[in-house]
Design an enzyme around this catalytic site. Structure first.
Site, PDB file in Angstrom:
ATOM      1  N   PHE A  16     -11.750  -7.161  13.731  1.00 42.86           N
ATOM      2  CA  PHE A  16     -10.593  -7.630  12.973  1.00 42.86           C
ATOM      3  C   PHE A  16     -10.208  -6.593  11.914  1.00 42.86           C
ATOM      4  CE2 PHE A  16      -8.904  -9.998   9.243  1.00 42.86           C
ATOM      5  CZ  PHE A  16      -7.683 -10.329   9.801  1.00 42.86           C
ATOM      6  N   GLN A  17      -8.969  -6.211  11.898  1.00 45.44           N
ATOM      7  CA  GLN A  17      -8.419  -5.205  10.980  1.00 45.44           C
ATOM      8  C   GLN A  17      -9.139  -3.859  11.084  1.00 45.44           C
ATOM      9  OE1 GLN A  17      -8.018  -7.079   7.032  1.00 45.44           O
ATOM     10  NE2 GLN A  17      -5.935  -7.659   7.619  1.00 45.44           N
TER      11      GLN A  17
ATOM     12  N   LYS B 142     -17.613  -1.056   5.536  1.00 46.00           N
ATOM     13  CA  LYS B 142     -18.042  -2.035   4.537  1.00 46.00           C
ATOM     14  C   LYS B 142     -19.543  -1.989   4.274  1.00 46.00           C
ATOM     15  CE  LYS B 142     -17.625  -6.883   3.342  1.00 46.00           C
ATOM     16  NZ  LYS B 142     -16.486  -7.683   2.941  1.00 46.00           N
TER      17      LYS B 142
ATOM     18  N   GLU C 247       0.822  -1.214   0.000  1.00 43.63           N
ATOM     19  CA  GLU C 247       0.000   0.000   0.000  1.00 43.63           C
ATOM     20  C   GLU C 247       0.856   1.264   0.000  1.00 43.63           C
ATOM     21  OE1 GLU C 247      -0.560  -2.561   2.035  1.00 43.63           O
ATOM     22  OE2 GLU C 247      -2.676  -3.163   1.873  1.00 43.63           O
TER      23      GLU C 247
ATOM     24  N   MET D  71      24.251   9.772   3.050  1.00 43.99           N
ATOM     25  CA  MET D  71      24.009  11.071   3.682  1.00 43.99           C
ATOM     26  C   MET D  71      24.294  11.002   5.191  1.00 43.99           C
ATOM     27  SD  MET D  71      23.385  14.137   3.047  1.00 43.99           S
ATOM     28  CE  MET D  71      22.336  14.675   1.703  1.00 43.99           C
TER      29      MET D  71
END
Lengths: 556, 168
Positions: free
Chosen positions: A113-114, A163, A51, A466
C-alpha cells in the site's frame, strides 16, 4: 548515543544547518513526524497544503538563501507529488534534499500500500538518489546527500527511507555540517587561450546565467566588463545576478529578451558566457545563433561545454575562480565604436518601448518596483507575467528573482515565494497569473497560518496569455482551451475564504492603494490586478527563429 | 557512423547499471554493445560500452558519465592500444550435407565445437568483433538456429589501467 532512524534523520538535518523543512505527513513518515514533534524547538516544520507546494517552497528557500532546501513527503502519492518540484530544481540547478518514506523493507517490491519506486521515478531528475536499506548508513547518506546537493553544479538529491529503517535504532554522533566540495578554476592553458581570444575581440559581450549567482561571481564579472569595455546580458536564470540598473547591463537575452541585449549578442564577435547552458529559448535556431562570434564558455559542468553550441574555448571550472585568473590576463581597452553601436540598439529599444498609459504590464511592474526594497525576493509563476517581470523588474541584489526557468513550472510561485520569505525573513512578492495561480493556490492556506508576509500580484487577464499569444501569432487565433474567464473565479473572495486579505485593482490608482496596503500587511495579501487579455510579451523571437525574425511590435 | 568504445569503472552496487543506461536513454546515446562484470576489486564493476557518433557526441557522453556520482573513472579505448574480444556461441542445424563445410570454416576461425547432437551443434569462438561478424556472415549460407554473443570486453595494452582518482 543510540537513536531511532527517524530521530537520526531530524538530528542530521539540524546538524547540517537546516532551520526549516517543508512537508506533509503520511503513513510511512509518521515516525519522522514524531521526531519533528520532539525536536520542534530546533527545527521548524512548515506544513504545506500539498507536497508539490513543499517541494517548491524548499526550492524557493534554496534559491533565495543559497542554502540547501529540504522537503519531506510520505511514500507513494506523497513522493510522486514532489516530482514536479524536484524536476524544477534539477533543471535550474537548485540544491535540494528531498526525504521520502517508503514501506518497510520486508514489503518493498511487493506493491505494498502506497509503495512506489521513487528512486526509479526520480532517476533522471535528481543529481543522485538513495534508497537507504539499512540503519547503519542513514546519517552518512544524509550527509553525503547534502554534500552532493551543494557541490559543483548544485541539484536535488532524494533519500528514500523505508519505515523499518526509521524505527530501527543506531548509534548517532553529531558531526560538523559537510562543506561543498572544493571547486577549481579552469586549466591555466585554457584561461590563457581564452584571454588571447578576448583580447583580440572588437565587439566583446559578457553573458551569464544562473551559474554566476551560484558561484557568487558578480564582482569579477563587473571588473572584467569595465576592463574590456563590454556590455553585459543574461539569461532569465541570471536575472538579479547584477543590479538591473547597472549602466553596462542590457538585461535579458533570448526569446523574450530585451531588444538591445539580444541584438548586441547577435552582433558581438566574442561572447564570454558564464555559468549558462545555451538552451533553445536562448539560441533560437542554433545554425543562425551568434554566427559571427567566438564563444568563450566557462561552466563548472564540463558536459555543458559543446552540448548545444560549440565554443571556441570551453573552460571547465568554477566561474568565480576562473574569472579571478582571467582578469589579470585581459588588456584594458576601450571599444568606442562598439559602444556607439550598443547605444544605437538602446535607442531602437527605447523607440520600441511600450509607452501607453493605464494598466499595461510595464506600468504595473513599474508601480511594483517602487514598493520593493533591495532585499525583497520576487518570485514568479510561468507565462506572460513571468516575462513581464523578467523584463521590467528593477532588482538590486542577487538571489532576488525566483523563477522556474528550465522547466517552466506553472504553479511554482506560491510555494517558492513562501520559501523565499521564510528563508530570507523578508516580505516576498509573487508575480503570478490567473492560470498559474490556479494550479497551487491551495498554498494560500499555508501562507495564512504561518503569517508569511507575501504580496501576491495576480495579473488577471482571464486567459492563458502565453499560449494565447502563440495562438494569435501562429495558430490563426484558434483560442483552443486558453480562455479562463468563463470560470468566474472571484480571486478576492477566494483569498478571503482562505483568511488572507485581498483587493481588486482595475486602475493604476487602485493598484497603488492596494500595493501600499499589501506591503504593510503582516500576512499574505492578494491583489487581483486586471490586465487586458490581448497584451503581448514583446519582443519575441519565434520558436526556432533567429534575430532576423524578431517581432518587436504586433502588426510589423 | 563512427563507433567508439569506453570503459567505465562504477561502484559495485545495485541499480548502478540502471543509472548509467538511464542517462544513455535520456540523452539518446545509442548502445551497440554493452558488457558488465565485477573487477579485480569487489568495490567496482566495469562497464564496457560501445556507442556510435562523432567526436562531439563522444565527448558529451564521457562528460555526462562523469556527472554520475557512482562513476569512478571513464576511459576511451581506441583500437590500436587496446585488446578487445567477444565470445560467440552459435547453434547450427546438424545437416549431414553441410556438416563438413561448417566444421572446416569453424576450424579456420579457430572455433571449437562445444555441443554436438544429432540435430544441432554449438560452436564457440573468441575474437574481435570483426572476426565474429565475418564468421556469422559465413554461417548464413547454412541454417543458424541461435546466436548469442557477449559483447565487447576490452583492456588497454601494457600496464595502464583505467583506475584513477574518483572524479565528481
Amino acid at each position: 548515543m543510540k537513536l531511532s532512524g527517524s530521530d537520526i534523520i531530524v538530528r542530521t538535518l539540524i546538524e547540517q544547518g537546516t532551520d526549516v523543512v517543508f512537508g506533509y505527513p503520511g503513513g510511512q513518515v509518521i515516525n519522522i513526524y514524531d521526531s519533528l514533534y520532539k525536536y520542534q524547538g530546533e527545527l521548524k516544520h512548515v506544513l504545506t497544503a500539498h507536497e508539490q507546494g513543499a517541494s517548491h517552497a524548499a526550492d524557493g528557500y534554496a534559491r533565495a538563501t543559497g542554502k540547501v532546501g529540504v522537503c519531506i513527503a510520505t511514500s507513494g502519492p506523497g513522493a510522486t507529488n514532489l516530482v514536479t518540484g524536484i524536476a524544477t530544481a534539477y533543471i535550474d540547478s537548485v540544491p535540494l534534499v528531498a526525504i521520502t518514506g517508503n514501506v518497510p523493507t520486508t514489503i518493498i517490491g511487493t506493491d505494498g500500500f502506497q509503495e512506489i519506486d521513487i528512486t526509479g521515478v526520480t532517476l533522471p531528475i535528481t543529481k543522485h538518489n538513495y534508497f537507504v536499506g539499512s540503519i547503519d548508513k542513514l546519517a552518512d547518506t544524509i550527509r553525503e546527500a547534502f554534500r552532493l546537493a551543494k557541490s559543483g553544479r548544485p541539484g536535488p538529491v532524494l533519500i528514500d527511507v523505508p519505515k523499518d529503517v526509521q524505527i530501527a535504532q543506531w548509534e548517532y554522533e553529531p558531526q560538523e555540517a559537510v562543506a561543498a566540495e572544493e571547486s577549481f578554476p579552469a586549466k591555466d592553458i585554457r584561461i590563457h587561450q581564452a584571454a588571447d581570444c578576448i583580447n583580440a575581440a572588437q565587439r566583446p559581450f559578457l553573458y551569464f546565467g544562473g551559474g554566476l549567482i551560484t558561484s557568487d561571481a558578480q564582482d569579477e564579472l563587473l571588473q572584467i566588463a569595465e576592463r574590456i569595455d563590454a556590455p553585459i546580458g543574461c539569461s532569465m536564470m541570471g536575472i538579479s545576478g547584477v543590479p538591473t540598473d547597472y549602466p553596462r547591463f542590457l538585461g535579458m537575452q533570448g526569446m523574450h529578451g530585451h531588444y538591445a541585449c539580444s541584438t548586441a549578442m547577435h552582433h558581438a564577435d566574442c561572447i564570454i558566457a558564464l555559468g549558462c547552458r545555451f538552451n533553445d529559448r536562448v539560441t533560437g535556431d542554433r545554425a543562425k545563433f551568434a554566427v559571427g562570434a567566438k564563444i568563450v564558455h566557462i561552466d563548472i559542468d564540463g558536459a555543458e561545454l559543446g552540448k548545444t553550441v560549440t565554443p571556441a574555448h570551453g573552460l571547465r571550472g568554477d566561474v568565480k575562480k576562473t574569472l579571478q585568473k582571467l582578469l589579470p590576463l585581459l588588456k584594458e581597452v576601450k571599444h568606442p565604436q562598439w559602444q556607439e553601436t550598443i547605444d544605437r540598439f538602446l535607442e531602437e529599444e527605447q523607440q520600441g518601448m511600450d509607452n501607453r498609459e493605464g494598466m499595461t504590464p510595464r506600468n504595473v511592474i513599474g508601480l511594483l518596483n517602487q514598493h520593493l526594497n533591495e532585499n525583497t525576493p520576487v518570485a514568479t509563476d510561468v507565462g506572460q507575467h513571468q516575462m513581464w517581470a523578467a523584463q521590467y523588474l528593477n532588482l538590486k541584489n542577487t538571489r532576488r528573482f525566483i523563477s522556474s526557468g528550465g522547466l517552466g513550472t506553472m504553479g511554482f510561485g506560491m510555494g517558492a515565494a513562501m520559501g523565499a520569505a521564510l528563508g530570507t525573513k523578508e516580505r516576498s512578492v509573487l508575480v503570478t497569473g490567473d492560470g498559474s495561480f490556479g494550479m497551487n493556490l491551495n498554498e494560500l492556506a499555508t501562507a495564512v497560518v504561518n503569517q508569511v508576509p507575501l504580496v501576491i500580484l495576480l495579473l488577471n487577464n482571464g486567459v492563458l496569455g502565453m499560449v494565447r499569444q502563440w495562438q494569435t501569432l501562429f495558430f490563426d487565433k484558434h483560442y483552443s482551451n486558453t480562455t479562463l474567464s468563463d470560470r468566474q473565479t472571484d480571486f478576492v473572495k477566494l483569498a478571503e475564504a482562505f483568511g488572507a486579505q485581498a483587493s481588486r485593482a482595475l486602475t493604476l490608482e487602485e493598484l497603488e492603494a492596494a500595493l501600499t496596503k499589501a506591503f504593510a500587511c503582516d500576512g499574505p495579501y492578494l491583489i487581483d490586478c486586471a490586465i487586458d487579455k490581448d497584451e503581448f510579451v514583446l519582443p519575441m523571437l519565434p520558436p526556432g527563429g533567429s534575430m532576423d525574425d524578431i517581432i518587436v511590435r504586433i502588426g510589423d | 557512423m563512427k563507433k567508439f568504445t569506453v570503459a567505465i569503472l562504477v561502484n559495485n552496487q545495485f541499480g548502478v547499471l540502471n543509472r548509467v543506461t538511464s542517462m544513455f536513454r535520456r540523452r539518446q546515446f545509442n548502445i551497440t554493445s554493452l558488457t558488465v562484470s565485477e573487477t579485480e576489486s569487489e568495490e567496482f564493476s566495469r562497464i564496457t560500452v560501445q556507442s556510435e557518433g562523432d567526436e562531439v557526441k563522444k565527448e558529451q557522453l564521457i562528460n555526462q558519465l562523469y556527472k554520475l556520482p557512482d562513476v569512478c573513472s571513464v576511459a576511451e579505448l581506441d583500437d590500436v592500444d587496446t585488446v578487445g574480444r567477444e565470445l560467440l556461441l552459435i547453434k547450427m542445424r546438424n545437416d549431414p550435407a553441410a556438416r563438413n563445410d561448417i566444421r572446416s570454416a569453424a576450424t579456420a576461425y579457430e572455433g571449437k565445437v562445444v555441443d554436438y547432437t544429432k540435430d544441432s551443434f554449438i560452436i564457440q569462438m573468441v575474437g574481435d568483433s570483426r572476426k565474429i561478424d565475418n564468421f556469422i556472415d559465413l554461417m548464413r549460407d547454412f541454417e543458424i538456429l541461435e546466436i548469442c554473443r557477449t559483447g565487447l570486453v576490452t583492456l588497454q595494452r601494457g600496464a595502464t589501467t583505467i583506475r584513477r582518482v574518483t572524479n565528481l
